[in-house]
Scaffold this motif. Structure first.
Motif, PDB file in Angstrom:
ATOM      1  N   SER A 155      70.647  53.541  22.720  1.00  0.00           N
ATOM      2  CA  SER A 155      69.929  52.264  22.670  1.00  0.00           C
ATOM      3  C   SER A 155      68.619  52.358  21.894  1.00  0.00           C
ATOM      4  CB  SER A 155      69.657  51.744  24.084  1.00  0.00           C
ATOM      5  OG  SER A 155      68.903  52.693  24.819  1.00  0.00           O
ATOM      6  N   ASP A 156      68.053  53.577  21.761  1.00  0.00           N
ATOM      7  CA  ASP A 156      66.799  53.753  21.020  1.00  0.00           C
ATOM      8  C   ASP A 156      67.050  54.174  19.578  1.00  0.00           C
ATOM      9  OD1 ASP A 156      67.749  56.287  21.420  1.00  0.00           O
ATOM     10  OD2 ASP A 156      65.893  57.102  22.267  1.00  0.00           O
ATOM     11  N   ASP A 157      68.301  53.993  19.108  1.00  0.00           N
ATOM     12  CA  ASP A 157      68.691  54.286  17.723  1.00  0.00           C
ATOM     13  C   ASP A 157      68.676  55.763  17.374  1.00  0.00           C
ATOM     14  OD1 ASP A 157      69.252  51.650  17.064  1.00  0.00           O
ATOM     15  OD2 ASP A 157      67.212  51.225  16.406  1.00  0.00           O
ATOM     16  N   THR A 158      68.754  56.627  18.379  1.00  0.00           N
ATOM     17  CA  THR A 158      68.943  58.044  18.109  1.00  0.00           C
ATOM     18  C   THR A 158      70.438  58.352  18.151  1.00  0.00           C
ATOM     19  OG1 THR A 158      68.701  58.566  20.467  1.00  0.00           O
ATOM     20  CG2 THR A 158      66.711  58.677  19.086  1.00  0.00           C
TER      21      THR A 158
END
Length: 242
Positions: A155-158
């Motif tokens: 969800s944090d684009d990692t």
């Protein structure tokens, strides 16, 4: 010698209706309805309908469109001689709903071929190939290998992990199913509120197997202005025999 009536029965193929999903909002197109934008002088949707018109295994066409475009699409069908187009109906609140509404207008068709209205470079040959496969196995779609490396992300684009590209396919349309199977799958998806991005997904939820055949890399879906530019280049190359 085989009796005449038996030969006729053996030669009969299932009646197939093409359901064209053309009721989308075109939000990513940056203005205007992508279905009615011109591709080398011909509306995108018309090019899609002409491919279905020229497919030997398509018997009739039902278009699900936005209410404000019903009259215009009917006019275009007459103008371009798309005689297989039996009905242009108002689409629903979602793609699943729109396709189900079109399916309910398909009469006695035994097979339903769901086609994106915004895939103007679909060929009659590909359409016929997928329908022929569905005649044998009940559910079929064209697919192409994924070229890019694909990542699953958090969800944090990692990056969570890298997917195995060899097992991935990009699914195109037409997606073709036995009529009763598709209607049941779409109804079940609507009732459950499931997030469905294509019709194969709805059928898969019922535990049914979908068989794939080789798609066409030129069979792209017009979603953004860049797609329209690419489609124009592909169309010119096709016309030049490249």
């Amino acid at each position: 010698m085989i009796p005449f009536f038996k030969r006729v029965r053996e030669a009969r193929r299932p009646r197939c209706a093409a359901l064209v999903a053309a009721a989308g909002s075109s939000n990513r197109m940056g203005g205007g309805d992508k279905q009615l934008l011109e591709l080398d002088g011909v509306p995108v949707l018309v090019r899609t309908l002409l491919a279905l018109q020229n497919a030997r295994r398509v018997d009739t066409i039902v278009v699900a469109a936005r209410e404000e475009h019903l009259v215009e699409i009917s006019r275009l069908c007459k103008e371009y001689g798309i005689t297989k187009c039996a009905k242009v109906v108002r689409g629903g609140e979602s793609r699943v709903h729109s396709v189900l509404l079109a399916a309910l207008e398909a009469g006695d068709a035994e097979l339903l071929a769901v086609q994106d209205g915004a895939r103007p470079l679909t060929t009659p040959e590909l359409i016929d190939e997928v329908i022929a496969l569905a005649e044998r196995c009940g559910a079929a779609a064209p697919a192409v290998a994924v070229k890019d490396t694909v990542k699953a992300v958090n969800s944090d684009d990692t990056v969570e992990r890298t997917l195995d590209r060899s097992t991935l396919r990009a699914i195109q349309t037409p997606q073709v199913f036995q009529a009763d199977l598709l209607k049941a799958a779409l109804q079940a998806a609507l009732e459950s509120g499931a997030e469905i991005t294509d019709d194969c997904s709805a059928v898969e939820r019922l535990g049914k197997t979908v068989y794939l055949t080789e798609g066409d890399e030129a069979n792209l879906k017009i979603t953004t202005p860049t797609d329209l530019i690419l489609a124009e280049a592909l169309l010119r190359a096709r016309e030049d025999g490249l």
